[in-house]
Enzyme design. Structure first.
Site, PDB file in Angstrom:
ATOM      1  N   HIS A  88      23.511  49.718  36.525  1.00  0.00           N
ATOM      2  CA  HIS A  88      24.148  49.822  37.844  1.00  0.00           C
ATOM      3  C   HIS A  88      24.475  51.262  38.209  1.00  0.00           C
ATOM      4  O   HIS A  88      24.687  51.586  39.363  1.00  0.00           O
ATOM      5  CB  HIS A  88      25.409  48.961  37.875  1.00  0.00           C
ATOM      6  CG  HIS A  88      25.941  48.732  39.249  1.00  0.00           C
ATOM      7  ND1 HIS A  88      25.159  48.286  40.293  1.00  0.00           N
ATOM      8  CD2 HIS A  88      27.191  48.885  39.765  1.00  0.00           C
ATOM      9  CE1 HIS A  88      25.894  48.174  41.382  1.00  0.00           C
ATOM     10  NE2 HIS A  88      27.132  48.533  41.086  1.00  0.00           N
ATOM     11  N   SER A  95      26.344  50.114  45.897  1.00  0.00           N
ATOM     12  CA  SER A  95      26.856  48.831  45.457  1.00  0.00           C
ATOM     13  C   SER A  95      27.496  48.109  46.652  1.00  0.00           C
ATOM     14  O   SER A  95      26.808  47.845  47.637  1.00  0.00           O
ATOM     15  CB  SER A  95      27.837  49.040  44.301  1.00  0.00           C
ATOM     16  OG  SER A  95      28.149  47.839  43.675  1.00  0.00           O
TER      17      SER A  95
END
Length: 729
Positions: free
Chosen positions: A698, A583
């Site tokens: 995610h 991320s």
């Protein structure tokens, strides 16, 4: 909710690992200054849509894009899964993630029972279950299933991923269950009866959207959702809060607050006391990622803005005292001055009646301290206070704000878990890099704590140790980092070493126990390193703010300084050094790759940000402008472009073969970042392994099988790059 970019990335890396005996030394100065990228000429690669040949890869489910993904998956999986070491690593990862001797994370119910969400080989999607406290404390708890998500998914033909439940206090019978299709952040919300264990017929049901839903009473919700065109912010989060009454359709709900399109999001919730009584109904308007406004929703439907600093968090309500943490220096209406990092308290009723009511300073951390957790029992405030990345628990008494230290092991990572609202009991976790996690049941009233669950060792830590060193960054700041390794490693630069970093969003990388890192890396002779760079929260808000926006380069320099220090200490060398991050951490890896490829021989780049000139146009990207700046503002674009990995990939560099992975269902960080990074590297002639899971969101894994596969792919790649390479002579 909005400070969530970090969460999945930390889970991805499985880094959470502390030890009771950590050596600490001061590092020599870094070997050389970090290298700056050469300026990108006007009209350079991907500096505009016209100069970006890979915009088509941003079409998440586009036919051409998915054909590209399929081809790359086949190649990468063929290489990595074809390696004879993959399957043994995969079986080890699978055994770990599906093991049933993990500690079930407990949550207190108001009636004293314990709830838990559990996944294993028999419950790949998971099961929501409950038991009594006495049963939970036993070696073989007797669990009662509340909701089986594998069975639900099968019966409805859906790829459901559980995203949490919110139950109406005090009896907590009626619950709002959030379900994601394949792991996306967007969820459907359905009303569930936890006693009858059925979804409520004609109950509350909200269609798929990002946003929230909070109980006001059994017949009323505050909801923030996608209500149609013009109801979302530019960050693609809700801009409107509505009051929904039982029997109404979503379209019939009454609007109670409307934010601005430039906001990150708005949401509503009820501030309740320990008995579940609403003391105030609040609206939060997130102006940007770090600044917000809080409004009280009045009985007549009007709102009153509360006198709070833009950078602050409401943390708890205990014994009538509202607990707020300061993320900026602030002079209150009372004339009192508070500093960044302070925790303060007001008598809620008095403060709501008069904003000039005096506040009480509860905690003022030192420069090397940080508050990593804060919760309230019925009568006490409980704080996880870390000193130089080592944790302890302090208990504060709201009657006079005196405090005492809870009786727990020292020099470890501690975490405050679920707290009872009927008494002062709470769960506390304790862990070390080499010490399996333990769960304590503590009594905040007495300070006593006793172990109720201990994780069995998942890897052989015999002969291993943990050191804490410091590296000198380019501006002289000392950056702490942990090194986990076998005690007898040769200090000749020959050790395969994995360096993990994140460096953003005030997310602290605290020591903890990771079975997968231990089994798949440390046991096999690898060295594991965690860098506590600026941008994180290891020393409070100021440590984070030091690498904010135009100072982002400081976090990159910190990470590079740690790599240089590892080599200066002869722990490792370039052929043996790999890096990993997800991320924001994926952006971190991209900056290292483009600025200091001479330091590394491997990079695992997980669900990354990479094209920083377009990040604010993709999915939730606009919400992170508070962290990075706005690339559409020329001054801010200049500092972003200087490090944006996508634009700074160049020909003629010694980039190692990298492993980039993402998820088609990631609706937080757009998979286009990872796709375009791989495509550009290939265009320039560099080898690259790319894998995209078609589910997972995610967290890059919708279930345990996908998680085990991802972990095995990563460590197969690292083995090939670092354990197979000859040491530097």
């Amino acid at each position: 909710m909005m400070r969530s970019l970090a969460s999945a990335a930390v889970l991805l890396a499985a880094t959470g690992m502390t030890t009771a005996a950590m050596a600490q030394t001061t590092a020599p100065a870094s070997a050389s200054a970090p290298l700056a990228n050469p300026p990108i000429p006007e009209g350079g690669f991907a500096t505009s849509d016209a100069t970006d040949p890979y915009l088509w890869l941003e079409e998440v489910d586009g036919a051409r894009a998915m054909e590209w993904v399929k081809a790359h998956n086949e190649r990468s999986l063929g290489i990595l899964q074809g390696d004879p070491r993959y399957e043994p690593l995969h079986q080890q990862a699978l055994a770990i993630v599906q093991s049933k001797d993990r500690i079930p994370a407990p949550g207190f119910n108001h009636d004293g029972t314990i709830t838990n969400f559990w996944q294993d080989a028999d419950h790949v999607r998971g099961v929501w279950r409950k038991t009594t406290l006495d049963s939970y404390r036993s070696e073989t708890p007797q669990w009662e299933t509340v909701l089986d998500f594998d069975a639900l998914a099968a019966s409805e033909g859906k790829n459901w991923v559980y995203k949490g439940a919110s139950c109406l206090p005090p009896d907590e019978r009626l619950c709002l269950v959030s379900l994601s299709d394949g792991g996306k952040d967007a969820v459907v919300v359905r009303e569930f009866d936890s006693v009858s264990k059925t979804f409520v017929e004609n109950g509350f049901s909200l269609p798929e959207s990002k946003g929230g839903a909070s109980w006001i009473d059994a017949d009323t919700l505050l909801i923030s959702r996608d209500f149609g065109p013009g109801t979302l912010t530019t960050s693609n989060y809700p801009m409107i809060v509505k009051r929904l009454t039982r029997g109404q359709t979503v379209d019939q709900a009454e609007t109670v607050f409307t934010g601005q399109p430039s906001d990150v999001s708005v949401s509503g919730y009820a501030l309740r006391d320990a008995d579940g009584v609403i003391k105030a109904t609040l609206i939060n308007r997130a102006v940007n990622f770090y600044e917000s406004e809080t409004f009280r929703l009045n009985a007549d439907g009007s709102t009153t803005k509360l006198e709070l600093p833009a950078k602050s968090d409401i943390n708890a309500l205990v014994q009538g005292q509202l607990i707020v943490s300061m993320k900026q220096d602030w002079t209150a209406p009372s004339g009192q001055t508070f500093l960044t990092g302070d925790v303060i308290a007001w008598n809620l009723d008095a403060w709501l009646a008069d904003s000039k009511t005096q506040a009480k300073l509860v905690i003022r951390p030192t420069e090397r301290q940080a508050i990593e957790g804060l919760t309230a029992t019925r009568n006490k405030l409980v704080v996880a206070l870390f000193d130089n990345v080592r944790g302890g628990i302090e208990v504060y008494d709201p009657s006079d704000w005196s405090h005492s230290r809870m009786d727990l092991p020292r020099n470890v990572t501690v975490g405050v878990g679920s707290a009872s609202e009927t008494d002062d009991r709470l769960f506390v976790s304790v862990a070390g890099y080499l010490n399996p996690s333990s769960l304590y049941l503590a009594d905040a009233a007495t300070g006593a704590a006793a172990v109720v669950k201990s994780l069995p060792a998942k890897f052989d830590a015999t002969g291993m140790q943990v050191d804490q060193f410091e590296a000198r960054s380019a501006d002289g700041t000392m950056i702490p980092y942990f090194v986990v390794h076998k005690s007898d490693i040769p200090m000749d630069g020959s050790n395969p070493t994995l360096l993990y970093g994140y460096g953003g969003f005030e997310n602290s990388l605290l020591p903890g126990y990771s079975a997968t890192v231990g089994k798949l890396w440390l046991e096999r002779g690898g060295v594991y390193v965690v860098a506590n760079t600026r941008g994180g929260g290891e020393f409070g808000p100021k440590w984070h703010d030091a690498a904010l926006q135009e100072n982002r380069h400081k976090a990159h320099e910190d990470f590079q300084a740690v790599a240089l220090d590892l080599e200066a200490r002869h722990i490792t060398s370039q052929p043996k050094l790999g890096i990993m991050g997800g991320s924001q951490g994926g952006l971190f890896m991209g900056a290292m790759l483009t600025q200091r490829p001479d330091l590394i021989n491997a990079a695992v780049i997980q669900v990354p940000l990479f094209d920083m000139l377009r990040f604010n146009k993709l999915l939730a990207g606009a919400s992170w402008q508070g962290e990075y700046g706005n690339p559409d503002v020329p001054e801010e674009r200049a500092w972003i472009q200087a490090y944006s990995p996508y634009q700074n990939l160049r020909a003629g560099m010694n980039y190692p073969e990298v492993f980039i992975h993402t998820s088609t269902k990631d609706d937080r960080v757009h998979p286009g970042h990872a796709r375009k990074a791989a495509a550009r590297l290939e265009e320039l002639g560099y080898p690259v392994l790319f894998y995209e899971n078609t589910d997972g969101g995610h967290a890059a894994g919708a279930n345990l099988l996908e998680t085990a596969r991802r972990i095995a792919l990563e460590y197969t790649y690292l083995t090939r790059r670092l354990m197979d390479q000859p040491a530097q002579q």
